[in-house]
Write an enzyme that holds these catalytic residues in place. Structure first.
Site, PDB file in Angstrom:
ATOM      1  N   ASN A  10       0.863  -1.182   0.000  1.00  0.00           N
ATOM      2  CA  ASN A  10       0.000   0.000   0.000  1.00  0.00           C
ATOM      3  C   ASN A  10       0.901   1.234   0.000  1.00  0.00           C
ATOM      4  OD1 ASN A  10      -1.882   1.979   0.440  1.00  0.00           O
ATOM      5  ND2 ASN A  10      -2.469   1.323   2.500  1.00  0.00           N
ATOM      6  N   LYS A  12       0.112   4.202  -0.424  1.00  0.00           N
ATOM      7  CA  LYS A  12      -0.579   5.396   0.099  1.00  0.00           C
ATOM      8  C   LYS A  12      -0.293   6.606  -0.796  1.00  0.00           C
ATOM      9  CE  LYS A  12      -0.463   3.440   4.711  1.00  0.00           C
ATOM     10  NZ  LYS A  12      -0.628   3.641   6.126  1.00  0.00           N
ATOM     11  N   HIS A  99     -10.149   1.596   4.431  1.00  0.00           N
ATOM     12  CA  HIS A  99      -8.889   1.832   5.147  1.00  0.00           C
ATOM     13  C   HIS A  99      -9.141   2.891   6.215  1.00  0.00           C
ATOM     14  CE1 HIS A  99      -4.814   2.967   6.116  1.00  0.00           C
ATOM     15  NE2 HIS A  99      -4.435   1.818   5.567  1.00  0.00           N
ATOM     16  N   GLU A 175      -6.350  -4.414  10.610  1.00  0.00           N
ATOM     17  CA  GLU A 175      -5.349  -3.368  10.818  1.00  0.00           C
ATOM     18  C   GLU A 175      -5.717  -2.541  12.054  1.00  0.00           C
ATOM     19  OE1 GLU A 175      -3.092  -2.334   6.953  1.00  0.00           O
ATOM     20  OE2 GLU A 175      -4.791  -1.011   7.118  1.00  0.00           O
ATOM     21  N   GLY A 181       1.573   2.612  11.145  1.00  0.00           N
ATOM     22  CA  GLY A 181       2.579   3.677  11.095  1.00  0.00           C
ATOM     23  C   GLY A 181       3.240   4.019  12.419  1.00  0.00           C
ATOM     24  N   SER A 218       2.427  -1.619  10.662  1.00  0.00           N
ATOM     25  CA  SER A 218       3.854  -1.647  11.024  1.00  0.00           C
ATOM     26  C   SER A 218       4.561  -2.965  10.704  1.00  0.00           C
ATOM     27  CB  SER A 218       4.036  -1.295  12.503  1.00  0.00           C
ATOM     28  OG  SER A 218       3.623   0.032  12.737  1.00  0.00           O
TER      29      SER A 218
HETATM   30  P1  PGA Z   1       2.051   0.684   7.811  1.00  0.00           P
HETATM   31  O1  PGA Z   1       0.647   0.881   7.085  1.00  0.00           O
HETATM   32  O2  PGA Z   1       2.632  -0.607   7.330  1.00  0.00           O
HETATM   33  O3  PGA Z   1       2.882   1.879   7.363  1.00  0.00           O
HETATM   34  O4  PGA Z   1       1.801   0.682   9.279  1.00  0.00           O
HETATM   35  C1  PGA Z   1      -0.208  -0.200   6.846  1.00  0.00           C
HETATM   36  C2  PGA Z   1      -1.495   0.289   6.233  1.00  0.00           C
HETATM   37  O5  PGA Z   1      -1.971   1.366   6.611  1.00  0.00           O
HETATM   38  O6  PGA Z   1      -2.058  -0.357   5.337  1.00  0.00           O
END
Ligand code: PGA
Length: 258
Positions: A10, A12, A99, A175, A181, A218
C-alpha cells in the site's frame, strides 16, 4: 498453482507520480523474480494517478495491482471519485476499501464502504476490506465487538449478492489503528484471538466465497518472522515498508518461508 502467501504493497500517497513509475520500472525484474521464487501473490496499490500505467507495466506478469479506494456509486455527478467499472476496464483486479485513513479523512461510514464492496464484486474486483479497532477500544478490550460491527454489513451484503457466486476472493485486512505507522504491533495472544475469531467468522459467512485474512500495521523485516506464525494468517498489507524494495523483498522472502 495456489499461491503461498499474499503481500499487498500500500504505497498510500508517499510517492509522487514520477517516483511511483520509477519504483515500478527500476525494480520490474526484481518484483517478478520475487513473486516467482517465493510463489507469492504480490499486489501493488499505487495512487490513482499511476494505477493505470503501473497496471500496464506489469500486464503480462504475475504482479497484480489494486486501487486504494473506489466510489460506492455506479456513475454520475460524483466529482473526484473513481468507479469500480473504470478499475475493471484498466485491468486492476484489487481494491482497498474501508482503510482507516479513508474512514478518518474522507469520513466514510459502513454503508458507503459496503456500497463500494458491492460495486467491486459486480465488477469482478477483489475487495480488500480493512477493519480494526482504535487505541481506546483496544484498551477496553473491545476489539472483537468492533470487528463484529464492521463485518455485520459484509455478511448481509454477501448473502444478498447474486454475483458473489462467481469466483471473487474477498480479502479482509485486520489493521489495528494504533499499530498503523507507529512501529507497535499486537501481542501474539491478541493476534491469535483475532485471527481465530476471523477465521471462524468467515467460514460461517458464505460457503461459496473464498476469504483471505491478512494483517496490516507496522509490518517490517524485523517482525515478519513473529507475525507470520499467527494461525490462519494468509498475508500482509504493508504500508511504509513497501516503499523500499529491499525491505519489501525481505518481508516477502521471510513471510513465504515455511
Ligand atoms: P504501515 O501501514 O505498514 O505503514 O503501518 C499499513 C497500512 O496502513 O495499510
Amino acid at each position: 498453482m495456489k499461491k503461498n502467501f499474499t503481500f499487498i504493497a500500500n504505497w498510500k500517497m508517499y510517492l509522487n507520480f514520477n517516483e511511483e513509475i520509477d519504483l515500478a520500472t527500476s525494480e520490474y525484474d526484481n518484483y517478478i523474480k520475487l513473486a516467482k521464487n517465493t510463489n507469492s501473490e504480490i499486489i501493488i496499490c499505487p495512487s490513482f494517478l499511476s494505477l493505470s500505467n503501473i497496471t500496464q507495466i506489469f500486464k503480462t506478469t504475475e504482479i497484480e495491482t489494486g486501487a486504494q479506494n473506489c466510489s460506492e456509486h455506479l456513475k454520475g455527478s460524483f466529482t473526484s471519485q473513481v468507479s469500480a467499472e473504470s478499475l475493471n476496464l484498466i485491468g486492476s483486479k484489487f481494491c482497498i476499501i474501508g482503510h482507516s485513513e479513508s474512514r478518518k479523512y474522507l469520513h466514510e461510514n459502513e454503508n458507503q464502504i459496503i456500497g463500494k464492496l458491492d460495486m467491486l464484486i459486480d465488477n469482478k474486483i477483489s475487495p480488500i476490506l480493512c477493519i480494526g479497532e482504535n487505541q481506546e477500544e483496544h484498551k477496553k478490550n473491545e476489539t472483537l465487538k468492533k470487528l463484529e460491527l464492521q463485518l455485520k454489513k459484509l455478511e448481509e451484503s454477501i448473502s444478498n449478492n447474486a454475483n458473489i457466486r462467481e469466483y471473487i476472493p474477498i480479502y479482509i485486512a485486520y489493521e489495528p489503528l494504533w499499530s498503523i505507522g507507529t512501529g507497535n504491533i499486537p501481542t501474539q495472544q491478541h493476534l491469535e484471538n483475532v485471527f481465530t475469531w476471523l477465521f471462524e467468522k468467515t467460514q460461517n459467512i458464505n460457503n461459496n466465497v473464498e476469504f483471505k485474512i491478512l494483517y496490516g500495521g507496522s509490518v517490517n523485516a524485523e517482525n515478519t518472522n513473529f507475525l507470520k506464525k499467527i494461525k490462519h494468517l494468509d498475508g500482509f498489507l504493508i504500508g511504509k515498508s513497501s516503499l523500499d524494495f529491499q525491505e519489501f523483498e525481505k518481508i516477502v522472502r521471510l513471510g513465504s518461508l515455511s
